[in-house]
Write a protein that holds these residues in place. Sequence first.
Motif, short mmCIF file in Angstrom:
data_model
loop_
_atom_site.label_atom_id
_atom_site.label_comp_id
_atom_site.label_asym_id
_atom_site.label_seq_id
_atom_site.Cartn_x
_atom_site.Cartn_y
_atom_site.Cartn_z
N ARG A 133 0.63 -1.49 0.14
CA ARG A 133 -0.11 0.11 -0.25
C ARG A 133 0.89 1.33 -0.21
O ARG A 133 0.20 2.35 -0.15
CB ARG A 133 -1.30 0.29 1.08
CG ARG A 133 -1.99 -1.27 1.02
CD ARG A 133 -3.18 -1.08 0.19
NE ARG A 133 -3.69 -1.79 0.21
CZ ARG A 133 -4.31 -1.92 -1.28
NH1 ARG A 133 -4.33 -1.47 -1.34
NH2 ARG A 133 -5.60 -3.59 -0.77
N GLY A 134 2.08 1.19 0.50
CA GLY A 134 2.96 2.23 1.00
C GLY A 134 2.70 3.83 0.99
O GLY A 134 2.70 4.93 0.99
N LYS A 135 2.01 3.34 2.68
CA LYS A 135 1.68 4.89 3.63
C LYS A 135 2.81 4.74 3.76
O LYS A 135 3.57 4.80 3.92
CB LYS A 135 0.89 3.23 4.62
CG LYS A 135 -0.96 2.96 4.46
CD LYS A 135 -0.58 2.07 5.54
CE LYS A 135 -2.42 1.57 4.67
NZ LYS A 135 -2.62 0.25 6.15
N LYS A 136 2.52 6.40 4.35
CA LYS A 136 2.92 7.22 4.84
C LYS A 136 4.27 7.15 5.68
O LYS A 136 5.26 6.94 5.51
CB LYS A 136 2.91 8.56 4.81
CG LYS A 136 2.73 9.27 3.81
CD LYS A 136 2.27 11.04 4.13
CE LYS A 136 1.35 12.12 3.16
NZ LYS A 136 1.11 13.32 3.37
N GLN A 184 9.31 4.78 8.38
CA GLN A 184 9.84 3.54 9.07
C GLN A 184 11.34 2.65 8.20
O GLN A 184 12.09 2.48 8.52
CB GLN A 184 9.20 2.51 9.08
CG GLN A 184 8.39 3.02 10.51
CD GLN A 184 9.11 3.18 12.06
OE1 GLN A 184 9.10 4.21 11.96
NE2 GLN A 184 9.31 2.02 12.30
N TYR A 185 10.78 3.16 6.53
CA TYR A 185 11.94 2.67 5.87
C TYR A 185 12.65 3.58 5.59
O TYR A 185 14.16 3.40 5.28
CB TYR A 185 11.15 2.18 4.15
CG TYR A 185 12.62 1.72 3.22
CD1 TYR A 185 13.39 0.24 3.56
CD2 TYR A 185 13.16 2.27 2.25
CE1 TYR A 185 13.81 -0.25 2.90
CE2 TYR A 185 13.82 1.71 1.33
CZ TYR A 185 14.41 0.56 1.50
OH TYR A 185 15.36 -0.16 1.17
N GLN A 186 12.82 4.92 5.44
CA GLN A 186 13.82 6.43 5.95
C GLN A 186 14.30 5.77 6.71
O GLN A 186 15.68 5.62 6.97
CB GLN A 186 13.15 7.19 5.67
CG GLN A 186 12.67 7.42 4.49
CD GLN A 186 12.38 9.73 4.23
OE1 GLN A 186 11.94 10.00 5.23
NE2 GLN A 186 10.78 9.05 3.20
N LYS A 187 14.15 5.67 8.25
CA LYS A 187 15.12 5.75 9.86
C LYS A 187 15.45 3.85 9.47
O LYS A 187 17.32 3.87 9.61
CB LYS A 187 13.81 4.73 10.56
CG LYS A 187 14.12 4.59 11.71
CD LYS A 187 12.72 4.79 13.11
CE LYS A 187 13.43 4.60 13.75
NZ LYS A 187 12.90 4.28 15.19
N HIS A 188 15.30 2.74 8.71
CA HIS A 188 16.09 1.09 8.01
C HIS A 188 17.19 2.47 6.77
O HIS A 188 18.34 1.61 7.68
CB HIS A 188 15.41 1.26 7.32
CG HIS A 188 15.73 -1.04 7.36
ND1 HIS A 188 16.31 -1.51 8.17
CD2 HIS A 188 16.05 -1.19 6.50
CE1 HIS A 188 16.98 -2.44 7.77
NE2 HIS A 188 16.87 -2.04 6.35
#
Length: 158
Positions: free
Chosen positions: A130-133, A138-142
């Motif tokens: 879904r690509g939710k914000k 969270q992926y940026q944090k990863h």
Amino acid sequence: MAIYQVIHTPHQYYDQSAIDDVVAYCLQERKTPQNLIFARGVDPQYAASEMHDVAVAYEKNSGLRLRHSILSFAPNENVSAAEAAEIAQEAINYYGDAYQIISAVHEDTDDIHIHFVMNQISYVDGSRYRGKKSDYYQYQKHLKKILSENGIHKLIVD
């Protein structure tokens, strides 16, 4: 400074050939001379067809087919292809338990960069990404954690 961007052009990646085209582009031998290609949930050699197979198996062979993103490094950061490969392998772990994903380190330009191609359909349960914000952040944090561990302390998201 690393730059992360999700490639999303309206109506791009919706047609039958989207996965074939993007995977073929990302895996070009002239762009990946050291063959720094990694995958989760899929064999890189057959990535496009295996991604198609999952979509067909779950009867979700329409709509947005893939998520394509790029993580690039400025030439003055002196990130080697081997270092980019380590980052790529760790980065795909975020989605790899649920979605087929490949990464390829491109060495054909002055700035080493990594392409990521992820199937929109989960190979585990057939759910559509879904690509939710919240997931995006969270992926940026990863990514920031991985980059920091590799001596890169700034990530710009485009």
